[in-house]
Each structure stands twice: as C-alpha cells, then as structure tokens.
Design an enzyme around this catalytic site. Structure first.
Site, PDB file in Angstrom:
ATOM      1  N   LYS A   1       0.524  -0.999   0.135  1.00 49.37           N
ATOM      2  CA  LYS A   1      -0.297  -0.308   0.306  1.00 49.37           C
ATOM      3  C   LYS A   1       0.797   1.344   0.216  1.00 49.37           C
ATOM      4  CE  LYS A   1      -1.603   3.055   1.848  1.00 49.37           C
ATOM      5  NZ  LYS A   1      -1.775   4.551   1.363  1.00 49.37           N
TER       6      LYS A   1
ATOM      7  N   GLU B   1       9.426   1.270  11.374  1.00 48.80           N
ATOM      8  CA  GLU B   1      10.579   2.702  10.956  1.00 48.80           C
ATOM      9  C   GLU B   1       9.186   3.330  11.647  1.00 48.80           C
ATOM     10  OE1 GLU B   1      13.541  -0.532  10.240  1.00 48.80           O
ATOM     11  OE2 GLU B   1      13.221   1.906  11.070  1.00 48.80           O
TER      12      GLU B   1
ATOM     13  N   CYS C   1      13.494  11.081   7.527  1.00 43.09           N
ATOM     14  CA  CYS C   1      13.423  10.724   8.712  1.00 43.09           C
ATOM     15  C   CYS C   1      14.774  10.427   9.752  1.00 43.09           C
ATOM     16  CB  CYS C   1      12.290   9.286   8.819  1.00 43.09           C
ATOM     17  SG  CYS C   1      14.285   7.939   7.840  1.00 43.09           S
TER      18      CYS C   1
ATOM     19  N   GLU D   1       7.770  16.957  15.687  1.00 40.23           N
ATOM     20  CA  GLU D   1       8.814  16.358  14.589  1.00 40.23           C
ATOM     21  C   GLU D   1       7.956  17.113  13.462  1.00 40.23           C
ATOM     22  OE1 GLU D   1       7.438  12.692  12.228  1.00 40.23           O
ATOM     23  OE2 GLU D   1       9.526  12.807  11.736  1.00 40.23           O
TER      24      GLU D   1
HETATM   25  N1  LIG Z   1      12.292   5.546  10.486  1.00 42.12           N
HETATM   26  C1  LIG Z   1      12.551   5.683   9.308  1.00 42.12           C
HETATM   27  O1  LIG Z   1      12.823   4.786   8.753  1.00 42.12           O
HETATM   28  C2  LIG Z   1      11.189   6.664   8.392  1.00 42.12           C
HETATM   29  C3  LIG Z   1      11.516   6.686   6.819  1.00 42.12           C
HETATM   30  C4  LIG Z   1      10.622   7.447   6.109  1.00 42.12           C
HETATM   31  C5  LIG Z   1       9.763   7.867   7.274  1.00 42.12           C
HETATM   32  N2  LIG Z   1       9.477   7.532   8.171  1.00 42.12           N
HETATM   33  C6  LIG Z   1       8.418   8.538   9.049  1.00 42.12           C
HETATM   34  O2  LIG Z   1       6.835   8.454   7.816  1.00 42.12           O
HETATM   35  C7  LIG Z   1       5.862  10.113   8.438  1.00 42.12           C
HETATM   36  C8  LIG Z   1       6.367  10.840   7.138  1.00 42.12           C
HETATM   37  O3  LIG Z   1       5.821  10.009   6.421  1.00 42.12           O
HETATM   38  P1  LIG Z   1       3.715   9.913   5.964  1.00 42.12           P
HETATM   39  O4  LIG Z   1       3.591  11.048   6.456  1.00 42.12           O
HETATM   40  O5  LIG Z   1       3.721   9.253   4.771  1.00 42.12           O
HETATM   41  O6  LIG Z   1       3.074   8.603   6.881  1.00 42.12           O
HETATM   42  P2  LIG Z   1       2.325   7.990   7.884  1.00 42.12           P
HETATM   43  O7  LIG Z   1       1.820   7.688   8.921  1.00 42.12           O
HETATM   44  O8  LIG Z   1       1.202   9.944   7.759  1.00 42.12           O
HETATM   45  O9  LIG Z   1       2.061   7.126   6.111  1.00 42.12           O
HETATM   46  C9  LIG Z   1       2.860   6.236   5.446  1.00 42.12           C
HETATM   47  C10 LIG Z   1       1.588   5.631   5.474  1.00 42.12           C
HETATM   48  O10 LIG Z   1       1.010   5.153   6.222  1.00 42.12           O
HETATM   49  C11 LIG Z   1      -0.751   4.712   5.796  1.00 42.12           C
HETATM   50  N3  LIG Z   1      -1.541   5.267   6.500  1.00 42.12           N
HETATM   51  C12 LIG Z   1      -2.259   6.189   7.471  1.00 42.12           C
HETATM   52  N4  LIG Z   1      -3.001   5.612   8.050  1.00 42.12           N
HETATM   53  C13 LIG Z   1      -2.311   4.230   8.837  1.00 42.12           C
HETATM   54  C14 LIG Z   1      -3.622   3.007   9.212  1.00 42.12           C
HETATM   55  N5  LIG Z   1      -4.759   3.909  10.227  1.00 42.12           N
HETATM   56  N6  LIG Z   1      -4.086   2.058   8.691  1.00 42.12           N
HETATM   57  C15 LIG Z   1      -3.084   1.958   7.343  1.00 42.12           C
HETATM   58  N7  LIG Z   1      -2.489   2.134   7.155  1.00 42.12           N
HETATM   59  C16 LIG Z   1      -2.191   3.777   7.140  1.00 42.12           C
HETATM   60  C17 LIG Z   1      -0.970   5.825   4.651  1.00 42.12           C
HETATM   61  O11 LIG Z   1      -1.550   5.697   3.753  1.00 42.12           O
HETATM   62  C18 LIG Z   1       0.678   5.955   4.592  1.00 42.12           C
HETATM   63  O12 LIG Z   1       0.815   5.011   3.414  1.00 42.12           O
HETATM   64  C19 LIG Z   1       7.343  10.744   8.947  1.00 42.12           C
HETATM   65  O13 LIG Z   1       6.942  10.824  10.079  1.00 42.12           O
HETATM   66  C20 LIG Z   1       8.490  10.173   9.555  1.00 42.12           C
HETATM   67  O14 LIG Z   1       9.546  10.360  10.377  1.00 42.12           O
HETATM   68  C21 LIG Z   1      10.477   6.833   9.222  1.00 42.12           C
HETATM   69  O1  LIG Z   2      13.422   8.544   5.631  1.00 38.14           O
HETATM   70  C1  LIG Z   2      13.993   7.921   5.882  1.00 38.14           C
HETATM   71  C2  LIG Z   2      14.798   7.130   5.033  1.00 38.14           C
HETATM   72  C3  LIG Z   2      15.028   5.990   5.596  1.00 38.14           C
HETATM   73  C4  LIG Z   2      16.498   5.019   4.763  1.00 38.14           C
HETATM   74  C5  LIG Z   2      16.695   4.120   5.333  1.00 38.14           C
HETATM   75  O2  LIG Z   2      15.867   3.138   5.035  1.00 38.14           O
HETATM   76  C6  LIG Z   2      17.999   3.282   4.019  1.00 38.14           C
HETATM   77  O3  LIG Z   2      18.776   4.080   4.087  1.00 38.14           O
HETATM   78  O4  LIG Z   2      17.337   2.219   4.173  1.00 38.14           O
END
Ligand SMILES: NC(=O)c1ccc[n+]([C@@H]2O[C@H](COP(=O)([O-])OP(=O)(O)OC[C@H]3O[C@@H](n4cnc5c(N)ncnc54)[C@H](O)[C@@H]3O)[C@@H](O)[C@H]2O)c1
Ligand SMILES: O=C/C=C/C=C(\O)C(=O)O
Length: 484
Positions: free
Chosen positions: A177, A253, A287, A388
C-alpha cells in the site's frame, strides 16, 4: 492524465473506492487519478498473495528466486528514466536526489537481499543425552507468508523495495500500500514484475488512504501474516492495534526528532556539510534528518552563521532542472504543517538566522514551497524543538559539557538517529554509546551499509531491517531436534 491502477494477481485493475487526484507538488497541478482500492480489491490482493505461496513461487528454489531478484534490479535500471520521472512528478524532489538516491537504491535493494539470502546460514547445536547417544539441533527458516507493506511518501521507491526485496528473497508474497501521495513507482514496478517473470500474486499493489481505506483494510485483513510499516509514530500505533488481532508481527520504522551534536574540536567544514544535508536534503523530509543541533559554545557563532549560509545557498526551481537543489514539500497540507511551526517559532520569539517563510517563485506560485530555516533562542520545551516537523528547518542550542549534551539529545520520546562531530576519538565513542538511538553516525551522515541493523528505539519504532536482521522479520525460524 495518468490513472494509477491497482496491481493484483499480475493484472492492473480499477478499484471500487472513491478515486482521488494525484498532484505535481512543484506546480500544484493535477497530473493523475488514483484508482483507490476498496475492501474487495484488498481481499483479492491478499487472496492472490496466498495463492501464489502455494504455486510455483512457493516451490521455487532459492537460486531461482535470487536470479529473479537480480532481474528486478536490472528491470528498474533498464527503465531508470521512467522511474526517475515518475518519482519526481510524485514528490517534486530535485532530479539530483532522485537520480542519485531514490532510484539507484530502489533497484539496489533487490541485489542486496539476493546476496543476503544466498549466504544466509542458520544455527546448529549438538547436545549430550543421558543415554550417551546425543542429539543434533538444527534451525530452518521458512517464509512468514503474506506480508502487508505500508509505505511513506518521502522516499517512495527506496523505502518500498527496502521491504519488498527481503520479503521476496525470503519466499514471501506481498501486498503493498503505497502512500496516497506517491502512487507512481509502486505501480510501475508491477510492469517490471510481469516483465521479468515474477509469478502473478507475488507482488500486489493496492492504492488508497490509510484510515478506513486500503491501508486499514490491509493491516486488519486476517489473511496477512506480518506487517512492515514506515511512517508516522501515531500511524504505527494504529497499525500495531490492527496487527494485534491475530497476533501478527510488525516491523515499524517510525518518526524521529534526531539531534546533531557538534563539539568545538569538530572539523567545522565537514560538520557544516554533513549537518547541512541532514537538515535540508530532500526538503527536510528524511526520517534520519536533524531538526535540532547542539553546538559546543566555543564554536556556536561560527557554526550558526555557517549553517545559515548553507540554508541560504539552495536553488529552488523545476525539479527536472539539474541546477535545482531544493524542491517543494510533498503536499499543500504538509506545507501548511511546516509553516505552522515557522509561525510557532516566530511567535515564541525565536531568533531566525535564515529563512522562516516561503520563497518567491515566479511561474510556480501554486507549488508547495517553504524556505530552509535556521532558528536559535528557543527553550528546549518549545514545540519546534520537541515535535517532528519533517521540513527543511532546524533549531540550534549551545552546550558546554559532554554530559549536558547527551542529556539534551536523549530528552525526547524518539530514538531513531544522531550524528556526532568531533575529532576526539574517546568522546566520539562515549557519546555514540550514551545517545539512545538506533543509528549513530560519527563525523558522517546517511552513510549506509545495507548489512547493518536499521531502525529506531522508543517511539521511533520496533525491530531492525537490513542484512540478516531483515531475515529475522521476513522468516519464521524453526528448530528441529534429532536423537542420534
Ligand atoms: N523510521 C524510518 O525509517 C522512516 C522513514 C521514512 C519516513 N518515516 C516517517 O514517516 C513520516 C512521514 O511519512 P507519512 O506522512 O507518509 O507517514 P503516515 O504515517 O502519514 O503514512 C504512512 C503510510 O501509512 C498509511 N496509513 C495512514 N494511516 C493508516 C492506518 N490507520 N492504517 C494503515 N495505514 C495507514 C498511509 O496511507 C501511508 O501509506 C514521518 O513521521 C517520518 O519520520 C520514518
Ligand atoms: O526517511 C528515511 C530514510 C530511510 C532510509 C533507509 O531506510 C535506508 O537508507 O535504507
């Protein structure tokens, strides 16, 4: 106008849920329509994934699977420009980033886990028994089954194949998804899957929103055996609740509020380059990025001016133009969220060293632009320092001692990453050990060895992915004991 279809059992199909528009963030224009999946399509995708486990894919020897994974990497690279254009149109990120990070890593992930599964070993233990005959214990890895893969919008292809590659390497099937903001590359990958001969049902894509939509339908589907998610912490909590029904394992993550730590004996140019990227790369939508920097008092003013200069040095524009070094953020909603923090900082009396608003953009007035921004002067309990933001902004705070700065860095519910800048070897290692995060960089940032454990502690996630750690999540490890 592009229509982004769902990809189920090797076929592109329309969804039964309400379609929605896909925008090009640079201009705000509608560039496509996403055919959102309803419960019926999610159920069909999970069913196709289950059936594929029982078909040729489930019986395929590892060497054959590995050969197909390598063909997937080649297949993406053969259509590099298409994936590149699709990712840029979905995200507005500059060509320089998508062509050096997103698409190359999106392909490379398949080779990384092809190598990993070929060399993966399991444990064996000989044991004594009272009758003197002894016994032998050996471990077997088997696929976990149907994996639900829920992805964010900031590095769409990279973060999706970071999950799909090990899942397939371990013999699972997946239902992906993608984020509603970035449907294109996951859809395009369906074409590559068919072209290289991945059996139907192994890789499925369902588009849609999260709550009460495809995301939730997938994570709460009883036919899903495990869920891997990257996104916001609060979404991770919702997915954990869904996974609890049926006791499905999760790999999460999540968010972060990562600290950069610069001691006064740091190589100042290197620290400014690394922290600058950590603050502003991908318009701050990484992130692992840094939205709070602690700088030892002796060099604070020089560092602050140097970082402000970095912030002022970005060139906005057409993301397809190689000269553009900063694009928009992903959406109007996210722009408004980031700008709300710019307002909070100003209202709280922050000293604005650079940025703080929206750039003048002739011809791109409807794009989702924000300025790279550097603040100082706010208390540690201000929203800008605690929460954040996920934008191109950072707050600088001076510190005096090692103990003081590790306490400041750890004063957060998150625990994802940090970067530490010093030429004092002992202090570097002491600080890396003291800061409670999953990933610490010393005199570097975003250097990635894909065999290492990747993930966060506390509110930044559960589990580790990368190298053998991915195998731990994408397989079930079983022990067999043989009486000799
Ligand atoms: N730790 C990591 O490796 C990492 C990497 C990239 C981004 N992030 C985090 O992701 C966030 C930004 O990405 P975003 O805005 O897409 O995140 P988000 O949580 O808003 O959405 C992520 C995904 O989850 C889905 N989603 C949302 N609510 C849901 C639910 N109730 N059930 C199932 N799926 C659901 C969304 O449709 C989307 O596909 C930031 O907080 C960032 O820190 C973390
Ligand atoms: O925004 C977050 C970036 C994540 C990066 C990785 O998961 C990677 O480098 O494998």
């Amino acid at each position: 106008m592009t229509t982004y279809l769902n990809f189920i059992d090797g076929q592109f199909v329309k969804g039964s849920a309400q379609p929605f528009a896909n925008h090009f963030p640079t201009t705000g224009e509608v560039i496509g329509e996403v055919s959102a999946a309803g419960r019926a399509e999610v159920d069909a995708a999970v069913g196709a994934a289950r059936a594929a486990l029982k078909g040729p894919w489930g019986r395929m020897p590892v060497a054959e699977r590995v050969a197909l994974l390598r063909k997937l990497a080649d297949g993406i690279n053969a259509r590099f420009d298409e994936f590149l254009a699709a990712e840029i149109r979905d995200t507005g990120k500059p060509r320089a980033i998508a062509s050096h990070i997103d698409i190359p890593r999106g392909a490379a992930n398949f080779n990384v886990f092809a190598d990993q599964i070929l060399t993966a070993s399991t444990e064996t233990f000989e044991m004594a028994t009272p009758d003197g005959g002894g016994a032998l214990n050996y471990a077997l890895r088997s696929p976990r089954g149907v994996i639900g893969v829920v992805c964010p919008w900031n590095l769409p292809l990279l973060l999706m194949t970071w999950k799909v590659a090990p899942a397939l390497a371990c013999g699972n099937t997946v239902v992906v998804k993608p984020s509603e903001e970035t449907p294109a590359t996951a859809t395009l990958l369906g074409e590559v899957m068919n072209a290289v001969g991945i059996p139907p049902g192994v890789y499925n894509v369902v588009h849609g929103l999260g709550p009460d939509a495809a995301g939730e339908f997938l994570t709460s589907h009883p036919g899903v055996d495990g869920i891997t998610f990257t996104g916001e912490t609060r979404t991770g909590e919702a997915i954990m609740r869904a996974a609890a029904r049926g006791v499905r394992p999760v790999s999460l993550e999540l968010g972060g509020k990562n600290a950069g730590i610069v001691f006064d004996d740091a190589d100042l140019d290197a620290a400014l380059e690394g922290i600058g990227r950590a603050c502003f790369a991908n318009t701050g939508q990484v992130c692992l990025g840094t939205e709070r920097v602690y700088v030892q008092r002796g060099i604070f003013d020089r560092f602050a001016e140097g970082l402000a200069e970095k912030a002022r040095g970005y060139r906005f524009g057409d993301p397809f133009d190689p000269a553009t070094t900063m694009g928009t953020v992903i959406s109007a909603e996210h722009r408004d969220k980031v700008l709300s923090y710019y307002t909070k900082a100003r209202d709280a009396g922050a000293t604005i060293l650079a940025g703080g608003g929206v750039p003048e953009m002739q011809g791109y007035e409807n794009g989702y632009w924000v300025e790279p921004t550097v603040w100082t002067g706010l208390p540690e309990d201000s929203a800008v320092v605690r929460e954040e933001i996920f934008g191109p902004c950072t707050h600088l705070t001076p510190f005096d001692s090692e103990d003081e700065v590790t306490a400041l860095a750890n004063d957060t519910p998150y625990g994802l990453a940090t970067s530490i800048w010093t030429t004092n070897l002992g202090r570097a290692h002491r600080t890396a050990k003291a800061v409670d995060v999953g990933i610490s960089w010393i005199n570097s940032w975003f250097l990635r060895d894909l065999r290492t454990a990747f993930g966060g502690s506390k509110a930044s996630g559960i589990g580790r992915e990368g190298g053998v750690h991915s195998l731990e999540f994408y397989t079930e490890l079983r022990n067999v004991c043989v009486k000799l």
